[in-house]
Design a protein around this motif. Structure first.
Motif: not given
Length: 285
Positions: A118-125, A254-256, A274-283
């Protein structure tokens, strides 16, 4: 640009658009604190409207990063990319003198999955002293900018997506063909529509990318390559883009499904972590 467009208010949040169609900075929220249901609704709507959201001056740790992301869905574990120790859902993305940045291709994340994110959330380290910006492209606008003849040709087409460059990396690291075959079985090549309909907005957008798309199904190889080259190039049109300059405490969401991104790798040999966390999407449909 009018004051109304430059500074909008949604719930308790403020939104300051970067461009007329993509990218907005969000104010009025502290991500170190649990988001309220109304804030989550407002952020989700803003994400649908602006495709990528930016948060400044956020002093959060990994657990707070994960907690914020979980407001928007289940989190995925990337099978190939390096993980932060003890946090399988967190991608640890580090580039330095020994490891140049390589995300400098327009792409949408993990489209080799049957159900891409669905999308990813990226954080600057840790950031380089200059450079390392990320660019985002509005793939609705990219589709709408196609001529009618091209739209007619690709509206019902499907394309193959594959994790080919990860496979190449596995071989360079000495992984055996038997081990690679195990990944091939777990993540076989998939078909996705060339033009996707967003599941929440109902809008159409280009859904092929240079990182993972292999070819258009049923097309002559040369015709497929020529069309994909044309579609990939749409993301590079400045009128469809915004560009984000990272600072300490910056976060991008962002909306992937409706955007592509490009991480400028212009800072070598400086360090960018950077560290990224990603949210599961749909087909994709």
């Amino acid at each position: 640009m009018t004051e109304l467009v430059r500074h909008l208010t949604l719930d308790t949040l403020t939104l300051t658009p970067l461009t007329p169609t993509i990218g907005a900075e969000v104010g009025g929220i502290d991500l170190s604190q649990p988001a309220t249901p109304s804030q989550v609704r407002a952020i989700r709507q803003a994400l649908l409207d602006w495709k990528v959201l930016f948060f400044r001056d956020q002093d959060i740790d990994t657990d707070q990063h994960l907690a914020f992301a979980r407001n928007f869905g289940e989190l995925e574990v990337h099978p190939f990319a390096p993980q932060k120790p003890g946090y399988p859902e967190v991608l640890a993305i580090t580039h330095n003198r020994e490891n140049r940045g390589r995300e400098n291709t327009w792409h949408s994340d993990v489209t080799w999955r049957l159900e891409p994110s669905l999308g990813s959330i990226l954080r600057a380290i840790e950031l380089p002293p200059v450079g390392g910006d990320t660019l985002f492209a509005d793939m609705y606008a990219a589709y709408e900018g196609l001529c009618d003849e091209v739209k007619a040709r690709v509206d019902d087409a499907v394309a193959i997506h594959d994790f080919a460059h990860f496979r190449t990396g596995m071989r360079k690291r000495g992984m055996t063909e038997e081990q690679i075959e195990d990944f091939n079985a777990r993540y076989p090549m998939v078909e996705h529509p060339v033009i996707r309909t967003h599941p929440e907005t109902g809008r159409r957008c280009i859904y092929v990318n240079a990182a993972f798309t292999q070819h258009i199904v049923g097309w002559d190889a040369d015709e497929s390559a020529a069309m994909l080259k044309h579609l990939y190039a749409q993301a590079a049109i400045p009128e469809y883009q915004c560009r984000f300059r990272w600072e300490p405490g910056s976060i991008a969401f962002w909306d992937n499904r409706a955007s592509q991104h490009y991480a400028a790798s212009d800072y070598w040999p400086a360090v960018r972590r950077m560290e990224r966390v990603t949210i599961v999407g749909d087909r994709p449909r």
